[in-house]
Design a protein around this motif. Structure first.
Motif, PDB file in Angstrom:
ATOM      1  N   UNK A 132      47.483  31.483  43.790  1.00 67.78           N
ATOM      2  CA  UNK A 132      46.263  32.067  44.364  1.00 67.78           C
ATOM      3  C   UNK A 132      46.266  33.585  44.181  1.00 67.78           C
ATOM      4  N   UNK A 133      47.435  34.190  44.318  1.00 72.44           N
ATOM      5  CA  UNK A 133      47.578  35.640  44.086  1.00 72.44           C
ATOM      6  C   UNK A 133      47.116  35.995  42.672  1.00 72.44           C
ATOM      7  N   UNK A 160      35.958  41.743  49.242  1.00 73.66           N
ATOM      8  CA  UNK A 160      36.016  40.315  48.904  1.00 73.66           C
ATOM      9  C   UNK A 160      37.405  39.759  48.633  1.00 73.66           C
ATOM     10  N   UNK A 161      38.427  40.612  48.589  1.00 71.42           N
ATOM     11  CA  UNK A 161      39.731  40.088  48.166  1.00 71.42           C
ATOM     12  C   UNK A 161      40.244  38.992  49.108  1.00 71.42           C
ATOM     13  N   UNK A 162      40.063  39.178  50.422  1.00 68.48           N
ATOM     14  CA  UNK A 162      40.590  38.186  51.363  1.00 68.48           C
ATOM     15  C   UNK A 162      39.802  36.873  51.319  1.00 68.48           C
ATOM     16  N   UNK A 163      38.469  36.904  51.411  1.00 71.23           N
ATOM     17  CA  UNK A 163      37.761  35.624  51.312  1.00 71.23           C
ATOM     18  C   UNK A 163      37.963  34.910  49.978  1.00 71.23           C
ATOM     19  N   UNK A 164      38.025  35.691  48.892  1.00 73.22           N
ATOM     20  CA  UNK A 164      38.235  35.056  47.584  1.00 73.22           C
ATOM     21  C   UNK A 164      39.638  34.448  47.520  1.00 73.22           C
ATOM     22  N   UNK A 202      49.073  38.917  50.125  1.00 75.70           N
ATOM     23  CA  UNK A 202      50.206  39.720  50.575  1.00 75.70           C
ATOM     24  C   UNK A 202      49.832  41.197  50.645  1.00 75.70           C
ATOM     25  N   UNK A 203      50.609  41.987  51.395  1.00 78.51           N
ATOM     26  CA  UNK A 203      50.260  43.390  51.610  1.00 78.51           C
ATOM     27  C   UNK A 203      50.254  44.242  50.343  1.00 78.51           C
ATOM     28  N   UNK A 204      51.059  43.874  49.371  1.00 72.07           N
ATOM     29  CA  UNK A 204      51.155  44.724  48.173  1.00 72.07           C
ATOM     30  C   UNK A 204      50.166  44.363  47.082  1.00 72.07           C
ATOM     31  N   UNK A 205      49.310  43.369  47.361  1.00 72.45           N
ATOM     32  CA  UNK A 205      48.465  42.873  46.278  1.00 72.45           C
ATOM     33  C   UNK A 205      47.469  43.921  45.773  1.00 72.45           C
TER      34      UNK A 205
END
Lengths: 178, 187
Positions: free
Chosen positions: A38-39, A20-24, B59-62
């Motif tokens: 957002x991060x 879910x990390x990308x859709x969220x 980002x890639x490191x998240x």
């Protein structure tokens, strides 16, 4: 390692995060309009979700539950931010959508207009519209996510579309895109 | 149904969320109303634009940052505990599935996101289960008993204090009466 069984299947924290990390993140980004924020908000969403897992309603769909936490986390951030003069969008490093036969330059301009219109909308309507059009949620899923009655979703989406249309047309006719 | 009412139904019409009767009203009205036709076309167009909006990814490191973050480590530690087994699982957590490690864990273990796998291996239940299960709330009678003990202690202290004060007061008054009486010469 922690496993959680939902209505759909059994999950570990890492599986939930990876799924879910990308859709969220995408959803939260379109709600707040800032990549860095957002991060942070995505991280907060998962931490809150994992902390609250034991209290999770077993009848609730995991996705709707996660999006609910994400929505509330984003609302809190927007409330804290207060200045509705939004931060500039930092998505210039993203390629425009791959639309067959369309002029990329035109698509990019349209994308900016869409985002500018989105960020001018009331947040609750923005959330409903994003969940419906971007995430493909049903009325029932939107109702669970936004914690409103299913009948209310119809009204939310109607007002959201009207609001989006007004802002988009206004921007198109000379309003500035921040 | 007038034009304004139909406008309020156009969104639901697009989503096919109207009753048959409402739908028929909308269709009949839109056929003759240019404004509603335009709104309906806009709604459909904007839905398509929103669906095509480029999706953004973290980002890639998240991921690494998340699992290495202090908050996540604290969460894992808080949910860790000593593992009390199946019987300690509260009924409210029956939707949480026990996890049995299937790996071979070497003595000493290695660090997985800051947590020793040997510790993970020892934990039969999900990391956070035993700790939460171990947090037993005091029963109603237990609470009443502890309140009673505290109340008895307070009464005891007050009683002892009162007794001491009373005796001292008595001593003082008797002393005053003794010193206040005329002194008689010894024979």
């Amino acid at each position: 390692m922690t496993r959680v069984e939902t209505k759909e299947s059994s999950w570990s924290f890492e599986q939930i995060y990876d799924e879910y990390k990308t859709p969220i993140y995408n959803y939260v980004y379109h709600l707040v309009g800032d990549r860095e924020q957002a991060d942070d908000l995505t991280q907060d969403t998962f931490l809150k979700a994992f902390r609250a897992l034991p209290k999770m309603d077993a009848n609730l769909k995991l996705s709707a539950w996660l999006y609910r936490i994400a929505t509330n986390t984003a609302y809190d951030a927007l409330r804290r931010r207060k200045l509705i003069a939004w931060l500039p969008w930092q998505d210039l490093d993203h390629e425009p959508a791959d639309v067959e036969g369309a002029d990329p330059q035109e698509i990019y301009g349209t994308t900016e207009l869409v985002r500018a219109a989105l960020r001018r909308m009331p947040q609750q309507y923005r959330a409903a519209l994003l969940l419906y059009t971007q995430e493909g949620f049903s009325y029932s899923e939107i109702a669970h996510t936004l914690n409103i009655a299913e009948s209310g979703v119809k009204m939310y989406l109607s007002r959201a579309r009207q609001s989006f249309r007004e802002h988009y047309r206004s921007l198109e006719q000379g309003g500035t895109v921040k | 149904m007038n034009c304004e009412q139909v406008k309020g139904h156009l969104s639901a019409y697009l989503d096919d969320a109207l009753s048959l009767e409402e739908r028929q009203y909308v269709v009949t009205h839109v056929e003759d109303c240019l404004q509603c036709q335009s709104i309906l076309a806009d709604f459909a167009h904007f839905d398509a634009l929103l669906a095509q909006l480029p999706r953004v990814s973290p980002g890639p490191g998240q991921r690494e940052r998340f699992f290495a973050s202090q908050e996540y480590q604290e969460l894992v530690a808080a949910f860790g505990g000593d593992g009390k087994g199946e019987n300690s699982l509260p009924k409210s957590m029956v939707h949480l599935v026990p996890y049995t490690p299937r790996r071979i864990f070497l003595p000493g273990g290695r660090q997985v996101h800051g947590v020793s796998t040997s510790l993970l291996a020892l934990t039969k239940w999900p990391l956070y289960m035993p700790n939460l299960a171990g947090k037993k709330k005091k029963s109603f009678w237990g609470q009443r008993l502890s309140y009673g003990i505290v109340a008895a202690g307070v009464l005891l202290v007050l009683g002892a204090g009162g007794l001491v004060s009373w005796r001292r007061w008595q001593e003082k008054t008797s002393h005053t009466s003794n010193t206040g009486s005329p002194v008689t010469a010894r024979p």
